[in-house]
Enzyme design. Structure first.
Site, PDB file in Angstrom:
ATOM      1  N   LYS A 187     -45.924   5.080  78.279  1.00  0.00           N
ATOM      2  CA  LYS A 187     -44.537   5.335  78.657  1.00  0.00           C
ATOM      3  C   LYS A 187     -43.576   4.487  77.828  1.00  0.00           C
ATOM      4  O   LYS A 187     -43.976   3.501  77.209  1.00  0.00           O
ATOM      5  CB  LYS A 187     -44.343   5.057  80.156  1.00  0.00           C
ATOM      6  CG  LYS A 187     -45.196   5.960  81.044  1.00  0.00           C
ATOM      7  CD  LYS A 187     -44.804   7.410  80.906  1.00  0.00           C
ATOM      8  CE  LYS A 187     -45.556   8.334  81.863  1.00  0.00           C
ATOM      9  NZ  LYS A 187     -46.913   8.679  81.412  1.00  0.00           N
TER      10      LYS A 187
HETATM   11  C1  PLP Z   1     -45.026  13.563  84.574  1.00  0.00           C
HETATM   12  C2  PLP Z   1     -45.956  12.490  85.044  1.00  0.00           C
HETATM   13  N1  PLP Z   1     -46.177  12.347  86.355  1.00  0.00           N
HETATM   14  C3  PLP Z   1     -46.973  11.389  86.826  1.00  0.00           C
HETATM   15  C4  PLP Z   1     -47.613  10.501  85.997  1.00  0.00           C
HETATM   16  C5  PLP Z   1     -48.536   9.498  86.605  1.00  0.00           C
HETATM   17  O1  PLP Z   1     -48.309   8.199  86.209  1.00  0.00           O
HETATM   18  P1  PLP Z   1     -49.525   7.150  86.116  1.00  0.00           P
HETATM   19  O2  PLP Z   1     -50.335   7.505  84.919  1.00  0.00           O
HETATM   20  O3  PLP Z   1     -48.822   5.844  85.982  1.00  0.00           O
HETATM   21  O4  PLP Z   1     -50.303   7.250  87.371  1.00  0.00           O
HETATM   22  C6  PLP Z   1     -47.410  10.594  84.618  1.00  0.00           C
HETATM   23  C7  PLP Z   1     -48.014   9.662  83.650  1.00  0.00           C
HETATM   24  O5  PLP Z   1     -49.134   9.612  83.338  1.00  0.00           O
HETATM   25  C8  PLP Z   1     -46.580  11.637  84.125  1.00  0.00           C
HETATM   26  O6  PLP Z   1     -46.368  11.772  82.815  1.00  0.00           O
END
Ligand code: PLP
Length: 385
Positions: A187
């Site tokens: 990110k």
């Molecule tokens: C659109 C979206 N939603 C949810 C997530 C979930 O985040 P995480 O990987 O921190 O659990 C991500 C990232 O991976 C994402 O890009």
């Protein structure tokens, strides 16, 4: 001509400065490495960033969304409307809390949920809507909240990719209902793994704190208690210190990404790729944090598959990714009755999209190199070869 003599250019790479690295070393030496003072500081600075709204940090964006659903009271029998153009966890957490995900197709111009379709998908069982801001581009936030208000829906914003994005000059997260952020390593702002939830009031923030750690209400010499079913979702102080170092640079990161995105558009302008029908992302330089630069391949006319295209990029020393294949076609969702033809825009985009390198350590030369490679591959495998 291949470009293998140059160092491999990944599609993403975090920029962790020396101050942050030293800060992590200090935390490791401090004697307190799990959730503690760094978390408190991280939450305080996040809250200040979001205009004073309450914020709690978690160990992933995924559990952040799940906790947001629990805070909103979403559970068995409820429907939650979302988009199939997202990372799998957006819909998985809806299942996790016992609710039913309802997909609506994307608007091909933005690649985000089509808000006209959102309105049509609302039923008496709809409890919440979960928009996703793909690549950091928000939906029409005025319209989103107008619809939510009219139908008394909770909004859980999956703003995982939108840290640093704005809407009409206001930061995403600084207004609205429940806003979920991810600090995953890829990110714009990372804590290696992590997430944060922006909430409306201290009652919600207290509930979030309890859900984060086993529902515990009380620990101390006078005993221990829990009153809700919580999980183990707390962020370590090492991770929070990384997040703090990153958070303090968010404006610079966003500006650099916008610059690189502009360089992409300039480099693509008039080239073979665009001439042969490669689709470029929406040109938004006011709201988007440019989390990703995604192109869409004209696979009907190019003489190669997406996998072969990505392989060709790799042979030229360039990494790429796919974000995302349409989620309703994953086995878990096919088993729940979804299939081909239901969301044609998401299916088409999901089958043809390629994410090109975009990260703050890149230079304009790197962008030129990527676009030259894309142009070259398109020329080589175009319809008139
Ligand atoms: C659109 C979206 N939603 C949810 C997530 C979930 O985040 P995480 O990987 O921190 O659990 C991500 C990232 O991976 C994402 O890009």
């Amino acid at each position: 001509m291949t470009q293998t003599s140059r160092p491999f250019l990944p599609f993403v790479k975090p920029e962790i400065d020396e101050e942050t690295i030293q800060g992590v070393v200090d935390v490791l030496r401090s004697g307190w490495i799990t959730t503690g003072p760094q978390n408190q500081q991280f939450e305080a600075e996040l809250s200040a960033y979001f205009g004073g709204r309450p914020v709690r940090a978690f160990n992933s964006g995924t559990c952040t969304m799940e906790i947001a659903l629990r805070i909103a009271g979403v559970g068995a029998g409820d429907e939650v409307i979302t988009t199939p153009m997202t990372w799998v966890s957006t819909a998985n957490v809806i299942l996790e809390v016992g609710a039913t995900p309802v997909f609506v197709d994307i608007d091909p111009a933005t690649r985000n949920m089509d808000l006209n379709l959102l309105e049509k998908a609302i039923t008496p069982r709809t409890k919440a809507v979960m928009p996703v801001y793909l690549a950091g581009l928000p939906v029409d936030m005025d319209r989103l909240y107008e619809i939510a208000r009219a139908h008394k829906l909770r909004v859980i914003e999956d703003a995982a990719q939108a840290f640093g994005s704005t809407w009409k000059g206001k930061r995403i997260g600084s207004f609205g209902d429940l806003v979920s952020i991810s600090f995953h390593a890829n990110k714009n702002v990372t804590s290696i793994e992590g997430g944060a939830l922006v909430m409306n009031n201290e009652d919600e923030a207290e509930l979030a704190r309890k859900y984060r750690l086993q529902g515990i209400t009380r620990t101390g010499f006078d005993g221990m208690d829990c009153d809700v079913l919580g999980g183990k979702y707390n962020l370590t102080d090492v991770a929070a210190r990384v997040g703090l170092g990153q958070l303090r640079q968010v404006e610079r990161f966003t500006e650099k990404r916008r610059e690189l995105a502009r360089a992409y558009f300039d480099a693509f302008d008039g080239g073979a790729a665009v001439r042969l029908g490669v689709g470029l992302p929406p040109r938004n330089f006011t709201d988007s944090n440019w989390h990703m630069f995604q192109i869409a391949l004209p696979l009907d006319t190019l003489q190669l598959t997406r996998a072969q295209f990505m392989e060709q990029l790799k042979e030229r020393g360039i990494g790429s990714g796919v974000h995302y294949p349409a989620l309703h076609l994953f086995s878990l969702y096919r088993a729940r009755g979804f299939g081909e033809g239901m969301f044609p825009h998401a299916e088409r985009y999901g089958a043809s999209t390629v994410t090109l390198p975009l990260f703050t350590l890149m230079t304009a030369d790197d962008v030129a190199r990527v676009v030259a490679a894309v142009d070259e591959i398109c020329e080589q495998y175009g319809p008139n070869r």
